[in-house]
Design an enzyme around this catalytic site. Structure first.
Site, PDB file in Angstrom:
ATOM      1  N   LYS A 110       0.847  -1.207   0.000  1.00 36.57           N
ATOM      2  CA  LYS A 110       0.000   0.000   0.000  1.00 36.57           C
ATOM      3  C   LYS A 110       0.882   1.258   0.000  1.00 36.57           C
ATOM      4  O   LYS A 110       0.515   2.291  -0.553  1.00 36.57           O
ATOM      5  CB  LYS A 110      -0.962  -0.006   1.194  1.00 36.57           C
ATOM      6  CG  LYS A 110      -1.926  -1.186   1.170  1.00 36.57           C
ATOM      7  CD  LYS A 110      -3.371  -0.761   1.011  1.00 36.57           C
ATOM      8  CE  LYS A 110      -4.254  -1.781   0.494  1.00 36.57           C
ATOM      9  NZ  LYS A 110      -5.167  -2.569   0.476  1.00 36.57           N
ATOM     10  N   LYS A 192      -3.637 -10.054  -7.605  1.00 38.44           N
ATOM     11  CA  LYS A 192      -4.933 -10.434  -7.035  1.00 38.44           C
ATOM     12  C   LYS A 192      -6.059  -9.488  -7.484  1.00 38.44           C
ATOM     13  O   LYS A 192      -5.810  -8.309  -7.751  1.00 38.44           O
ATOM     14  CB  LYS A 192      -4.855 -10.514  -5.508  1.00 38.44           C
ATOM     15  CG  LYS A 192      -5.024  -9.215  -4.789  1.00 38.44           C
ATOM     16  CD  LYS A 192      -5.396  -9.403  -3.307  1.00 38.44           C
ATOM     17  CE  LYS A 192      -5.774  -8.045  -2.763  1.00 38.44           C
ATOM     18  NZ  LYS A 192      -6.480  -7.988  -1.546  1.00 38.44           N
ATOM     19  N   LYS A 195     -10.629  -4.500  -5.107  1.00 39.41           N
ATOM     20  CA  LYS A 195     -11.718  -3.522  -5.236  1.00 39.41           C
ATOM     21  C   LYS A 195     -11.249  -2.190  -5.782  1.00 39.41           C
ATOM     22  O   LYS A 195     -11.951  -1.536  -6.509  1.00 39.41           O
ATOM     23  CB  LYS A 195     -12.269  -3.173  -3.844  1.00 39.41           C
ATOM     24  CG  LYS A 195     -13.054  -4.193  -3.150  1.00 39.41           C
ATOM     25  CD  LYS A 195     -13.721  -3.516  -1.936  1.00 39.41           C
ATOM     26  CE  LYS A 195     -13.633  -4.400  -0.720  1.00 39.41           C
ATOM     27  NZ  LYS A 195     -12.630  -4.023   0.244  1.00 39.41           N
TER      28      LYS A 195
HETATM   29  N1  AQP Z   1      -8.619 -11.585  -4.818  1.00 41.12           N
HETATM   30  C1  AQP Z   1      -9.012 -12.122  -3.682  1.00 41.12           C
HETATM   31  N2  AQP Z   1      -9.130 -13.473  -3.568  1.00 41.12           N
HETATM   32  C2  AQP Z   1      -9.546 -14.038  -2.396  1.00 41.12           C
HETATM   33  N3  AQP Z   1      -9.855 -13.311  -1.294  1.00 41.12           N
HETATM   34  C3  AQP Z   1      -9.752 -11.973  -1.366  1.00 41.12           C
HETATM   35  N4  AQP Z   1      -9.967 -10.983  -0.475  1.00 41.12           N
HETATM   36  C4  AQP Z   1      -9.706  -9.793  -1.050  1.00 41.12           C
HETATM   37  N5  AQP Z   1      -9.310  -9.962  -2.311  1.00 41.12           N
HETATM   38  C5  AQP Z   1      -9.308 -11.310  -2.550  1.00 41.12           C
HETATM   39  C6  AQP Z   1     -10.454 -11.194   0.881  1.00 41.12           C
HETATM   40  O1  AQP Z   1     -11.613 -10.393   1.052  1.00 41.12           O
HETATM   41  C7  AQP Z   1     -11.671  -9.944   2.387  1.00 41.12           C
HETATM   42  C8  AQP Z   1     -11.886  -8.467   2.415  1.00 41.12           C
HETATM   43  O2  AQP Z   1     -10.800  -7.734   1.977  1.00 41.12           O
HETATM   44  P1  AQP Z   1     -10.689  -6.206   2.431  1.00 41.12           P
HETATM   45  O3  AQP Z   1     -11.754  -5.378   1.864  1.00 41.12           O
HETATM   46  O4  AQP Z   1     -10.585  -6.154   3.888  1.00 41.12           O
HETATM   47  O5  AQP Z   1      -9.349  -5.706   1.823  1.00 41.12           O
HETATM   48  P2  AQP Z   1      -8.463  -6.298   0.753  1.00 41.12           P
HETATM   49  O6  AQP Z   1      -7.942  -7.616   1.142  1.00 41.12           O
HETATM   50  O7  AQP Z   1      -7.417  -5.275   0.504  1.00 41.12           O
HETATM   51  O8  AQP Z   1      -9.469  -6.453  -0.475  1.00 41.12           O
HETATM   52  P3  AQP Z   1      -9.424  -5.688  -1.811  1.00 41.12           P
HETATM   53  O9  AQP Z   1     -10.562  -6.123  -2.624  1.00 41.12           O
HETATM   54  O10 AQP Z   1      -8.099  -5.800  -2.447  1.00 41.12           O
HETATM   55  O11 AQP Z   1      -9.704  -4.218  -1.345  1.00 41.12           O
HETATM   56  P4  AQP Z   1      -8.873  -2.914  -1.504  1.00 41.12           P
HETATM   57  O12 AQP Z   1      -8.772  -2.696  -2.976  1.00 41.12           O
HETATM   58  O13 AQP Z   1      -9.726  -1.935  -0.783  1.00 41.12           O
HETATM   59  O14 AQP Z   1      -7.527  -3.081  -0.873  1.00 41.12           O
HETATM   60  C9  AQP Z   1     -10.375 -10.399   3.071  1.00 41.12           C
HETATM   61  O15 AQP Z   1     -10.644 -11.584   3.789  1.00 41.12           O
HETATM   62  C10 AQP Z   1      -9.467 -10.686   1.922  1.00 41.12           C
HETATM   63  O16 AQP Z   1      -8.509 -11.670   2.240  1.00 41.12           O
END
Ligand code: AQP
Length: 325
Positions: A110, A192, A195
């Site tokens: 990040k 990965k 969002k």
């Molecule tokens: N690509 C993925 N595959 C499997 N699991 C995933 N998770 C996120 N992306 C994947 C799981 O979703 C939960 C919520 O994630 P989060 O919103 O707390 O933050 P994150 O992991 O950073 O998810 P994003 O989508 O990548 O969000 P942003 O873009 O906001 O950083 C967690 O259990 C995560 O493991």
């Protein structure tokens, strides 16, 4: 078993969040004491718009319910409504070496992604996450693979605290899905699905059928035309096979057999159908929930009340152990 997990209200949920986290939560709520959180205090560690935060929180609550979380079977609440989270995070911070936080992969990633927004909250993210989990004496934390390191650090923090102040916290276990622990971007299957970047690489949980079709048809595949699971040599098709398998209930082996000699286009068209059919009830349920704001707020208020009771009891014990009362 007590289960705790949460998601940041940073945008639309995607099928990676669903397969990595929420799908497990829905199964777990049947037989366990589950607590699921909307972690808004984590959401403000990366760039965000204050005027949209409440809307994002509401959207995430709707997404939880539309995807199948049942407020009669689990506690649903917003993190910032239970003040104990921030207090415990501070206390845990006083006994966590900075180096342990600096070596977290998510912090490093990040930091690279938002060099203009490297705040202390981002560094302290794992302390707040440890506090989220430990406050509820959690046994299991169902998350995707990217969060595994933070749960491991939480275990370390709990061990260290227990050793210094006497047994206080349970050491939680991480629970990763057997497959789907890391769903990859449709545009770059080495990264990965996420969002906050690359909307073309990501299928939202409430994506319109037309968009699902466009995104799957445009998904990156690999040289050759064979439908075979081989994440090293065929990362694109392996990711699509994983998604297909999890949404259809068919094993990857079965799918390889079904699509033998049939090529990528046919495979993708079939996957589109599977996704549209699976996600349609979510879209319908969401539409109904969008009209029920008061009902949803009430669920979150009730959830916060229940969460607070557990959190207060843990925190009081921690304060005593640390000599604060
Ligand atoms: N690509 C993925 N595959 C499997 N699991 C995933 N998770 C996120 N992306 C994947 C799981 O979703 C939960 C919520 O994630 P989060 O919103 O707390 O933050 P994150 O992991 O950073 O998810 P994003 O989508 O990548 O969000 P942003 O873009 O906001 O950083 C967690 O259990 C995560 O493991």
């Amino acid at each position: 078993m007590r289960v705790f997990s949460g998601i940041r209200p940073t945008g639309e949920l995607h099928i990676g969040n669903y397969l990595g986290a929420i799908k497990q939560w829905i199964e777990l709520q049947e037989k366990n004491e589950c607590i699921f959180c909307i972690v808004d205090l984590h959401a403000i560690t990366t760039p965000y718009q204050p005027e949209r935060l409440q809307e994002n929180i509401m959207n995430l609550a709707i997404a939880y319910l539309a995807a199948g979380l049942n407020p009669e079977r689990c506690i649903l609440f917003v993190q910032s409504q239970v003040k104990e989270h921030t207090e415990l995070a501070w206390l845990l911070g006083t006994m966590t070496p900075i180096g342990e936080l600096q070596r977290m992969t998510q912090f490093k990633e990040k930091k690279k992604k938002h060099p203009e927004y490297v705040n202390a909250g981002l560094l302290n993210y794992p302390l707040l996450m440890a506090s989220d989990i430990l406050l509820y004496q959690t046994d299991l934390v169902p998350v995707g693979k990217d969060q595994k390191q933070h749960v491991e650090l939480t275990r370390e923090i709990a061990r260290r605290f227990n050793k210094r102040f006497g047994k206080t916290f349970k050491e939680p276990e991480v629970l990763l899905p057997k497959i789907g622990e890391k769903i990859m971007s449709l545009q770059n299957p080495k990264k990965k699905m996420s969002k906050t970047d690359d909307p073309q690489g990501c299928i939202e949980l409430f994506e319109k059928p037309e968009e699902i079709k466009n995104k799957i048809m445009a998904a990156v595949t690999d040289p050759g035309r064979e439908i075979k699971y081989d994440p090293k040599k065929k990362p694109g098709i392996s990711n699509l096979l994983t998604i297909y398998s999890l949404f259809s209930g068919k094993s990857i082996k079965e799918l390889e057999g079904d699509f033998k000699g049939r090529g990528y286009e046919e495979f993708k068209k079939s996957l589109i159908k599977v996704l549209i059919n699976y996600l349609e009830p979510f879209r319908q349920k969401r539409k109904r929930l969008l009209k029920r704001e008061t009902f949803i707020k009430e669920i979150l208020n009730q959830g916060a009340k229940k969460a607070r009771l557990i959190a207060q009891s843990t925190l009081e014990n921690v304060r005593k152990k640390m000599g604060l009362i």
